[in-house]
Write an enzyme that holds these catalytic residues in place. Structure first.
Site, mmCIF file in Angstrom:
data_model
loop_
_atom_site.group_PDB
_atom_site.id
_atom_site.type_symbol
_atom_site.label_atom_id
_atom_site.label_comp_id
_atom_site.label_asym_id
_atom_site.label_seq_id
_atom_site.Cartn_x
_atom_site.Cartn_y
_atom_site.Cartn_z
ATOM 1 N N ASN A 43 0.804 -1.227 0.000
ATOM 2 C CA ASN A 43 0.000 0.000 0.000
ATOM 3 C C ASN A 43 0.835 1.274 0.000
ATOM 4 O O ASN A 43 0.289 2.368 0.041
ATOM 5 C CB ASN A 43 -0.919 0.023 1.234
ATOM 6 C CG ASN A 43 -1.937 -1.088 1.220
ATOM 7 O OD1 ASN A 43 -1.589 -2.254 1.321
ATOM 8 N ND2 ASN A 43 -3.205 -0.742 1.083
ATOM 9 N N VAL A 50 0.415 6.590 -1.038
ATOM 10 C CA VAL A 50 -0.075 5.790 0.087
ATOM 11 C C VAL A 50 -1.535 5.436 -0.196
ATOM 12 O O VAL A 50 -2.398 6.315 -0.270
ATOM 13 C CB VAL A 50 0.024 6.565 1.417
ATOM 14 C CG1 VAL A 50 -0.508 5.720 2.571
ATOM 15 C CG2 VAL A 50 1.470 6.974 1.689
ATOM 16 N N CYS A 51 -1.805 4.151 -0.387
ATOM 17 C CA CYS A 51 -3.150 3.690 -0.728
ATOM 18 C C CYS A 51 -3.917 3.323 0.535
ATOM 19 O O CYS A 51 -3.632 2.297 1.165
ATOM 20 C CB CYS A 51 -3.082 2.485 -1.664
ATOM 21 S SG CYS A 51 -2.589 2.914 -3.332
ATOM 22 N N LEU A 52 -4.874 4.153 0.892
ATOM 23 C CA LEU A 52 -5.713 3.925 2.064
ATOM 24 C C LEU A 52 -7.126 4.446 1.782
ATOM 25 O O LEU A 52 -7.286 5.514 1.181
ATOM 26 C CB LEU A 52 -5.155 4.668 3.284
ATOM 27 C CG LEU A 52 -4.033 4.002 4.084
ATOM 28 C CD1 LEU A 52 -3.509 4.971 5.128
ATOM 29 C CD2 LEU A 52 -4.530 2.728 4.751
ATOM 30 N N THR A 57 -7.590 7.151 -1.565
ATOM 31 C CA THR A 57 -6.679 6.643 -2.594
ATOM 32 C C THR A 57 -6.883 5.153 -2.843
ATOM 33 O O THR A 57 -6.154 4.537 -3.611
ATOM 34 C CB THR A 57 -5.215 6.892 -2.177
ATOM 35 O OG1 THR A 57 -5.018 6.383 -0.851
ATOM 36 C CG2 THR A 57 -4.898 8.376 -2.201
#
Length: 404
Positions: A43, A50-52, A57
């Site tokens: 992530n 930052v994939c959250l 995102t």
């Protein structure tokens, strides 16, 4: 953390809070990416993305999305949850894998994450701070401003975590070494990283080779450089005292206040300066009765920087002591009052609390003695008894070994 769980990393994130906050989430970018080459998590891309769900995102359930009721604490906890001991599970579709091939992939992924965490987030950062080359030699200091007039007007770089990273390195040094040795037992130097099923070229990949042997040498060079830097503070302090700098005058005044306080409070402990140098304090600590330290006589050294309090004290227990908050080299893991970091007495009070805190509290941030941690928290009741026996044995030995 202990080597079998994770390696405490020093990762920087930039957080931009826009004018629409808190209705809209902040923007977050990981700044520790090895110049866009290293991806530390499924992530957290090498581009810094930052994939959250909380950041918008990554798609997720409605209850995982950002709302005005949330704040920076929620965001930081979400990021912290990504930095787990098994990051492989963070990739969607790989959360509940249980086949032998999947378990092998998890181990291989964790291995390369641990290797790069040590190499990039710990070692490279400290080498940059200490101007060290990978072989341990010093980098030449090239002035950024050849003209002294320009240098005098230059604004120093904003490095709020430089001193903190150095002190934390001293805390976790033995855990870092343990991680390299475990890595050497599981991989061969020169062995290539295994590409994961969810990795591809570009920002979703992390290529490289294992070289734990070199990492161990670099860790040892950093430790040596930090010890030399600490020792140099004493010499700088002597000159500062001669010149009666503001810091030296302030520290001498604080010393007199602390001595007066201890005398007034009728504390048995004793404090003095090394050769009158206000930048080196020695504490003689008498162990309280009816505790594990009963009868103990400990010698503790505080090295203070001529740039105090910008640079915080480095503290060592010179008495050999087996304790979960004392690193094997004697470095004391303590937490002073954050509102009184400029007050040496606040540091001394926090150091005393290390020895007067009763039963150990489980706090992975303070795992500085891997052997003590393993005994007390992983060894069951028998391990706890052994831990207490070894602690008492070193306390009893302290009376015999205390210098005249």
């Amino acid at each position: 953390m202990p080597a079998d769980q994770s390696v405490i990393r020093i990762t920087k994130f930039t957080i931009k809070i826009g004018s629409e906050y808190p209705d809209k989430s902040p923007e977050v970018l990981c700044a520790t990416t090895n110049s866009g080459r290293t991806r530390f998590n499924p992530n957290i891309y090498s581009s810094g993305r930052v994939c959250l769900s909380i950041l918008g995102t990554w798609r997720g359930n409605n209850n995982e999305q950002w709302s005005p009721a949330q704040g920076l604490e929620s965001l930081l906890l979400s990021i912290q949850s990504l930095l787990s001991s098994n990051p492989y599970e963070n990739e969607p579709g790989f959360e509940n894998t249980s086949s032998e091939s999947d378990k092998r992939a998890q181990k291989q992924y964790t291995q390369k994450i641990r290797h790069e965490t040590l190499r990039v987030t710990v070692i490279q950062r400290l080498e940059d701070y200490l101007l060290l080359k990978p072989n341990g030699t010093k980098k030449p200091v090239v002035p950024e401003y050849p003209d002294p007039a320009d240098a005098a007007e230059a604004v120093p770089p904003f490095e709020p975590f430089k001193d903190l990273c150095k002190r934390r390195f001293l805390w976790y040094y033995e855990s870092y070494l343990a991680a390299t040795r475990e890595g050497q037992s599981e991989t061969k130097d020169g062995e290539a990283f295994v590409t994961m099923p969810f990795e591809s070229t570009g920002q979703n990949s992390m290529d490289g080779k294992f070289n734990y042997g070199q990492l161990e040498n670099r860790l040892q060079n950093i430790k040596k450089a930090l010890d030399e830097e600490t020792a140099s503070w004493a010499d700088e302090g002597v000159q500062s005292a001669r010149n009666e700098t503001t810091v030296s005058v302030n520290l001498r005044h604080q010393y007199e206040q602390v001595v007066a306080h201890m005398h007034k409070s009728k504390l048995a402990h004793h404090i003095n300066l090394e050769g009158g140098n206000p930048f080196v304090w020695f504490i003689t600590y008498f162990g309280p009765a009816f505790t594990n330290f009963d009868g103990g006589l400990l010698r503790i050294r505080l090295n203070l920087s001529p740039r105090f309090p910008t640079e915080q004290p480095r503290v060592k227990c010179e008495t050999k002591l087996f304790h979960h908050l004392i690193a094997p080299d004697g470095t004391v893991c303590y937490t002073p009052n954050s509102d009184r970091l400029e007050d040496v007495r606040s540091h001394i009070d926090a150091i005393f609390s290390v020895f007067e805190g009763g039963e150990p509290i489980y706090d992975p941030r303070k795992f500085v003695n891997p052997e003590a941690v393993q005994l007390y928290w992983e060894g069951g009741e028998a391990g706890k008894k052994m831990y207490n026996r070894r602690l008492r044995r070193t306390v009893q030995q302290s009376m015999e070994d205390f210098p005249e």
